[in-house]
Structures are given as structure tokens and as C-alpha cells.
Design an enzyme around this catalytic site. Structure first.
Site, mmCIF file in Angstrom:
data_model
loop_
_atom_site.group_PDB
_atom_site.id
_atom_site.type_symbol
_atom_site.label_atom_id
_atom_site.label_comp_id
_atom_site.label_asym_id
_atom_site.label_seq_id
_atom_site.Cartn_x
_atom_site.Cartn_y
_atom_site.Cartn_z
ATOM 1 N N THR A 257 0.838 -1.192 0.000
ATOM 2 C CA THR A 257 0.000 0.000 0.000
ATOM 3 C C THR A 257 0.881 1.253 0.000
ATOM 4 O OG1 THR A 257 -0.165 0.032 2.405
ATOM 5 C CG2 THR A 257 -1.875 -1.194 1.198
ATOM 6 N N VAL B 244 1.070 4.221 1.654
ATOM 7 C CA VAL B 244 1.625 4.777 2.895
ATOM 8 C C VAL B 244 2.647 3.818 3.505
ATOM 9 C CG1 VAL B 244 1.100 5.650 5.209
ATOM 10 C CG2 VAL B 244 -0.445 6.153 3.314
ATOM 11 N N CYS B 245 2.346 2.527 3.489
ATOM 12 C CA CYS B 245 3.285 1.531 4.037
ATOM 13 C C CYS B 245 4.583 1.499 3.227
ATOM 14 C CB CYS B 245 2.633 0.153 4.061
ATOM 15 S SG CYS B 245 1.129 0.086 5.068
ATOM 16 N N HIS B 246 4.459 1.650 1.930
ATOM 17 C CA HIS B 246 5.615 1.698 1.032
ATOM 18 C C HIS B 246 6.520 2.879 1.406
ATOM 19 C CE1 HIS B 246 7.472 1.450 -3.085
ATOM 20 N NE2 HIS B 246 7.614 2.729 -2.883
ATOM 21 N N THR C 36 8.085 2.379 4.990
ATOM 22 C CA THR C 36 9.159 1.380 5.045
ATOM 23 C C THR C 36 10.433 1.922 4.403
ATOM 24 O OG1 THR C 36 7.513 -0.371 5.081
ATOM 25 C CG2 THR C 36 9.758 -1.009 4.483
#
Length: 177
Positions: free
Chosen positions: A66, A68-70, A73
């Protein structure tokens, strides 16, 4: 199981989070999570005890795929280069280890990515399991060398990134204690 309603949301959707919030000073719950070893293409397990004596930062995300997670991280990957080697950063999601490894290789992310796909135990123990999605709530935990939680941020808005500066400060303080 303890249910927390309204402590996580995305675009107006109220979500139910399972498990109680962890607080600084508490013992970090043990876990056994999976990862795909890039060298032999097999799934291995990791427990909290495998990194005993180090400071751990757990970057918990909904799904590595996703937006935001990308971004999040990648930001932790950048931050990892500024921290001493006795700090270990782990990104944790319910994605399959194969998907995580593909993403990690394609995105050139070196820090360890761990999967909770086999069980909801981690999500419940750390208070981050989103009932409606069967994914994890965005959160950051810093665990000191003595396996104590020294920082916990549960991000309510799943479209927002965590407070990187506070987590890094807690990590630096954990190195000196």
C-alpha cells in the site's frame, strides 16, 4: 479478546482493533514470525529472542504493497543508515513472505521484513490486529536490550505515517540505558 473500537480508522471507516495497547515499561511479547531467506529461497522463522541484547524498532504496517506503508518502510530504511549497528529495524505485516521478499528486492530495502501470515498471535499480543481487515494497525514499537517496550505509537489514521523523530529519539535513549 479485548476490542478497541474507534482507535483506528481510514477515510472515515471506523475500525476495531483486537488486543490491548502495550505501554512503555512492559515486557515485549515474544513472537515467531516468518521471512523468506534470499539466499536459499526458503522460509525461516524469527523470534524476539533471536535479536536479544540489541535495540529493536518494529515498524508495523497494514500491507507492504500500500502507498503509505511503502513510503514508511522506505523512510525507515533511510533512517537505518543513521543508526548504530546494534539497532535492528524490522518491518512487520501480514503479507506472505514471498510477496514481502519480492517487494524488498524490487525496492532495494535491506532491513528485515517479517510476516505474521500464519497466525494472528502477534497482532493480538501487540494490540494491532484490525478485525475488519485481518491486517495490522500501523504502529511503531521500540524494544530495549532487556526486552522492554520503551516506546509505542499506535497510529489511528491508517493514511498517516508515524512520528519518526519520537521513535528515533526513543531508540537512541534505549541505547544508553
Amino acid at each position: 479478546m479485548h476490542e478497541r473500537i474507534g482507535e483506528a480508522f481510514e477515510l472515515g471507516e471506523q475500525l476495531t482493533v483486537l488486543g490491548r495497547k502495550l505501554l512503555p515499561g512492559e515486557s515485549a511479547p515474544d513472537f515467531q514470525l516468518d521471512y523468506l531467506d534470499h539466499n536459499d529461497s526458503s522460509i525461516h522463522h524469527m523470534q524476539l529472542a533471536d535479536s536479544a541484547g540489541t535495540v529493536r524498532l518494529l515498524n508495523v504496517v497494514n500491507s507492504i504493497d500500500t502507498p503509505v506503508c511503502h513510503i514508511e518502510t522506505h523512510r525507515w530504511e533511510q533512517i537505518s543508515t543513521e543508526l548504530p549497528p546494534e539497532v535492528h529495524i524490522y518491518t512487520i505485516s501480514m503479507d506472505l513472505p514471498f510477496a514481502q521478499a519480492r517487494w524488498q528486492a524490487a525496492e532495494e530495502v535491506a532491513h528485515q521484513v517479517l510476516s505474521t501470515h500464519r497466525s494472528e498471535q502477534f497482532g493480538e499480543a501487540y494490540g494491532v490486529l484490525i478485525k475488519e481487515w485481518r491486517l495490522l494497525q500501523r504502529a511503531v514499537f521500540v524494544i530495549d536490550r532487556h526486552d522492554r517496550i520503551v516506546y509505542a505509537q499506535y497510529v489511528a489514521d491508517q493514511m498517516r505515517e508515524p512520528d519518526y523523530e519520537q521513535a528515533v529519539e526513543a531508540t537512541r535513549q534505549a541505547l544508553t540505558s
